[in-house]
Design a protein around this motif. Structure first.
Motif, short mmCIF file in Angstrom:
data_model
loop_
_atom_site.label_atom_id
_atom_site.label_comp_id
_atom_site.label_asym_id
_atom_site.label_seq_id
_atom_site.Cartn_x
_atom_site.Cartn_y
_atom_site.Cartn_z
N GLU A 147 0.83 -1.21 0.00
CA GLU A 147 0.00 0.00 0.00
C GLU A 147 0.86 1.25 0.00
O GLU A 147 0.60 2.20 -0.75
CB GLU A 147 -0.93 -0.01 1.21
N ASN A 148 1.89 1.25 0.82
CA ASN A 148 2.80 2.40 0.89
C ASN A 148 3.45 2.67 -0.47
O ASN A 148 3.51 3.81 -0.95
CB ASN A 148 3.87 2.10 1.95
N LEU A 149 3.91 1.60 -1.13
CA LEU A 149 4.58 1.74 -2.42
C LEU A 149 3.64 2.32 -3.47
O LEU A 149 4.00 3.25 -4.21
CB LEU A 149 5.11 0.38 -2.86
N ILE A 150 2.43 1.80 -3.55
CA ILE A 150 1.47 2.24 -4.56
C ILE A 150 1.06 3.69 -4.32
O ILE A 150 1.09 4.53 -5.25
CB ILE A 150 0.24 1.32 -4.59
N THR A 151 0.68 4.00 -3.09
CA THR A 151 0.17 5.35 -2.81
C THR A 151 1.26 6.41 -2.99
O THR A 151 1.00 7.49 -3.53
CB THR A 151 -0.42 5.42 -1.39
#
Length: 868
Positions: free
Chosen positions: A367-371
């Motif tokens: 989630e951190n990577l995508i956002t």
């Protein structure tokens, strides 16, 4: 002549009172012996317990055996799959069961060869009524199991057609004496006459009388059992004294034999009867933190991670599907029947909690990577916030956004309303190092606030929007605390009056003592709760209440404290030592039609069970449990006084729910929505939902609900008892739920939609430099030189449908597509949108093309491959 199909296998618990690493050590010997014997003896075959994970782990220590395994699978003499790991079938989400099969089958095909297409769960503690539907959606039309059958109330035969709640059914094959029916120990091999006379033939005779069919299944194996050498010689010796013709066989062959049988009986419903084997009907109480953790992880993957990966893929950002599989595998390893059930040693419990931590880290990292990548591409300023909608329909309502700000004097320019629901203040820091292209400089870092803000937003389907805030003169609205002991909205009034929670509905109906926490002792173990003889469940008192109000709703906060017996020994004394236990109940009303609730307990005592008691206007004891894409009606059944003569454990009225349970009332119905609590009971006019049952022992003999031997190995000769202090679940515990009262009869579709809606996540990201550790990977995700070209508002896909969305995730087989699975949780057929149906390929759960149809049958699924 009646034929008995003898199937050599090993039952492989990946962990139990021993750890998974222990099991891998054992596999070094057991699996190697299996492979060596199969290579040497072409007449032998062997089943590796129907789970691919154990093969993966064996090959980590014996990579040179890969070619041997592939060859033996090709020859249909070694059987692996279809599961990744042997699953629990009651406490997991339907998608977990489907994904377990998808990963198990896909991995087997990609690595080893054709998987065993047998729904093989030889030791799982009971089965939900929708398992046939789930198996069929993964292209499996059969099921082999041990526990849960009662020939008087389920099927009269061990071989029958098991029908799901809709029109899907599988060939069910029961092994009432377990997977060790034909266990060939060294002693049995030395004295085959005694083995045949005292065990084998009586078992075959019983099965023959019950089934009335030609073939009989005789599993020959046990936990971590090695292969019998020269099995053909042993079977030949057995046949010299047996009344039956015993033949070397395998599970797929036996399934094909059963398919030839005519007039098989049919059964519909769950399989949880404790007649021939214990199903541990109260195991839903045990190590409840495991169940809560599993529920939250499932929701994190299904509602956050996978849809975010689809959005990312649609904008050109690639995240590896292998990473997603790694995440699922961590979860699936924790869903084995012993693991999720909680009937494990504390040593294993620590491993389960660690895998939970690892899974959470993977999920948060994805989630951190995508956002952050999307925020970087959008070149967001620090006053802009990226907010996501992971549903396939547009969103309008409140999302919680997580931000940092120099001040609380801010206003969201494209949010109609906003309120602070949580805050943390960071004071000024001096002498802070700043890295620059020319060297380091030292600055004073300003003070700031970390805020959770509830904001009104509108977001396109499966997409995102950028919202902005600006500094203004006035502060954002915050919670206002009051001494008021009553809250109201358009539908309910909740009051704290004379120590009781009182509910008044819009129609004027008044329910006194609406919610309580109740407690009793637990003399059980990590398999089963068991009450103390003659002890009544104690009602815990509430002492005081207050309320808080914000822009979006009101909360009633009720506190209580009780002195409870310190442990089981003290509970059994007349004046035993006691310890204070504090608890709180928070009830929240908003513009929605439900009551959101939270129970917080600081558990400081041992060996007891705590439940939430809900008052219902119905004394029949009936209920409707929401299970895996379906609903089943449960009735209160009186337990016969002579139950010990018919059952191996007390057939108590503890039922299993997935996401909700409904009680019909005189002119309305009450719905309880659960966030991970899996066990409930209906008794007279009460609904009880188990919060937890604390215990300190793995296996106890002669407990009131389970007389005789202890479960597991702890009371076998040479085994010791195992204390489990971690299963006492001391410390702060938190449970969330919702309640709803609706007029008229229950509407399954509305209940399912509410269950989905209230679990809608809030996902946001702010690109800022005040706190680079709000997201763990932030300061290690460097901006990319090749930027994506994105707009401030985006939608990857949209579909309006009355069906429930079961999952949206990247395809396992097609890199440019995603899978959309829709579910019909009702007893009526639902038509598919014609244009959508014609545009996209219909598939099953393992992504094989399926025949197109324009309806979804009751309680069934349909999956589509959607190209991006």
């Amino acid at each position: 002549m009646r034929y008995a199909h003898v199937v050599q296998h090993t039952h492989w618990d990946r962990e139990w009172y021993f750890t998974n690493e222990d099991a891998i050590v054992l596999s070094d010997q057991v699996f190697t012996e299996v492979l060596d014997e199969l290579e040497r003896n072409p007449e032998a075959n062997f089943c590796l317990d129907g789970q691919t994970s154990v093969v993966d782990e064996y090959l980590e220590i014996h990579p040179e055996k890969l070619t041997t395994i592939q060859q033996l699978i090709t020859e249909k003499r070694l059987f692996v799959g279809p599961w990744y790991a042997q699953t629990d079938a009651l406490f997991v989400d339907a998608e977990s069961i489907l994904r377990n099969l998808t990963i198990g089958i896909t991995d087997t095909i990609n690595k080893y060869g054709d998987p065993m297409k047998v729904g093989y769960l030889p030791d799982t503690f009971g089965f939900n009524a929708q398992l046939p539907t789930l198996l069929k959606h993964a292209d499996i039309d059969n099921f082999i199991f041990w526990r849960g059958i009662d020939f008087n109330h389920t099927s009269p035969s061990p071989y029958f057609k098991w029908k799901g709640l809709g029109n899907k059914s599988v060939y069910a094959i029961n092994i009432p004496f377990g997977y060790m029916t034909g266990l060939l120990t060294l002693e049995a091999q030395r004295d085959t006459n005694t083995f045949v006379e005292e065990k084998l033939d009586p078992s075959i005779k019983f099965l023959s009388e019950k089934s009335g069919t030609g073939p009989i299944l005789v599993p020959s194996g046990i936990d971590q059992k090695n292969i019998v050498l020269n099995i053909q010689n042993v079977i030949e010796k057995i046949n010299q004294s047996s009344q039956y013709q015993n033949v070397i066989s395998d599970y797929p062959t036996f399934v094909n034999e059963i398919k030839k049988e005519n007039n098989l009986p049919q059964y519909q419903g769950e399989l949880r009867e404790p007649v021939y084997a214990r199903v541990h009907r109260s195991i839903g109480s045990i190590r409840s933190q495991f169940k809560l953790n599993n529920f939250q992880l499932e929701q994190t993957i299904l509602r956050r991670v996978e849809p975010l990966m689809v959005i990312a893929k649609s904008v050109g950002l690639e995240i590896s599907n292998t990473l997603l599989s790694r995440l699922w595998k961590k979860v699936l390893e924790n869903q084995a029947h012993d693991s999720l059930g909680g009937c494990v040693s504390d040593n294993v419990a620590e491993d389960i909690l660690h895998r939970t931590k690892e899974a959470e880290e993977i999920a948060e990292g994805i989630e951190n990577l995508i956002t952050k990548r999307i925020a970087d591409a959008l070149e967001l300023d620090d006053n802009q916030v990226l907010v996501f909608n992971t549903d396939i329909a547009p969103f309008k309502g409140q999302k919680k956004v997580h931000i940092v700000s120099r001040s609380k004097n801010i206003h969201f320019t494209n949010g109609k309303r906003a309120t602070i629901i949580q805050e943390k203040y960071y004071p000024e820091r001096k002498n802070v190092q700043r890295e620059t292209s020319t060297g380091n400089e030292y600055i004073t870092e300003p003070s700031y606030f970390e805020l959770d803000v509830l904001v009104d937003v509108e977001i396109l389907a499966l997409g995102y929007i950028v919202i902005e805030f600006e500094e203004v003169k006035d502060k954002l609205p915050e919670k206002i605390y009051q001494d008021e002991q009553s809250i109201s909205n358009h539908k309910y009034t909740l009051s704290f009056i004379d120590g009781e929670v009182v509910l008044t509905t819009e129609s004027g109906k008044k329910v006194t003592d609406f919610l309580r926490i109740v407690d009793c002792g637990n003399e059980g173990d990590t398999y089963d709760f068991s009450p103390l003889a003659n002890e009544k469940e104690a009602v815990l008192n509430f002492q005081n209440a207050s309320s808080e109000v914000d822009e979006f709703g009101q909360s009633l906060i009720i506190h209580g404290s009780t002195d409870l017996p310190l442990d089981l020994d003290e509970r059994m004394k007349e004046d035993g030592k006691k310890q204070q236990v504090d608890y709180s109940l928070i009830l929240r009303l908003t513009d929605e039609d439900d009551i959101e609730g939270k129970v917080m307990i600081d558990n400081q005592v041992l060996s007891h069970r705590m439940r939430l008691q809900i008052q219902a206007d119905d004394s029949t004891g009936k209920s409707i449990a929401q299970i895996q894409n379906g609903f089943v009606e449960n009735k209160f059944t009186s337990v016969p006084e002579d139950w010990k003569e018919h059952y191996v454990e007390k057939p108590v009225n503890l039922q299993v729910l997935d996401k909700s349970v409904t009680v019909k009332q005189h002119d309305s119905h009450l719905i309880f929505f659960s966030d991970g609590m899996k066990e409930y009971e209906r008794n007279k006019d009460k609904l009880y939902v188990t919060l937890f049952a604390a215990t300190g022992q793995l296996g106890k003999a002669d407990i009131s609900w389970r007389p005789g031997r202890a479960s597991g190995d702890t009371t076998k000769e040479g085994h010791i008892m195992m204390p489990t202090p971690l299963a006492q679940e001391k410390g702060e515990r938190e449970f969330t739920f919702a309640l709803k009262i609706e007029e008229g009869l229950p509407d399954y579709r509305a209940i399912a939609q509410t269950a989905i809606k209230r679990l809608t996540p809030s996902i946001s990201y702010q690109k800022q430099n005040l706190n680079l550790f709000m997201h763990r990977l932030d300061n290690k995700i460097w901006p990319q030189e090749n930027k994506l070209s994105l707009g401030k508002e985006y939608s990857a896909f949209r579909l309006e449908t009355e069906l429930s969305v079961s999952a949206v995730y990247p395809s396992y087989t097609n890199p440019n597509s995603f899978v959309l699975r829709l579910a019909n949780p009702t007893e009526n057929e639902v038509k598919l949108p014609t244009e959508f149906m014609q545009e996209h390929k219909m598939i099953n759960a393992i992504e094989e093309e399926a025949e197109r149809k324009n309806i979804v049958h009751p309680f069934d699924y349909v999956s589509y491959l959607v190209e991006l």
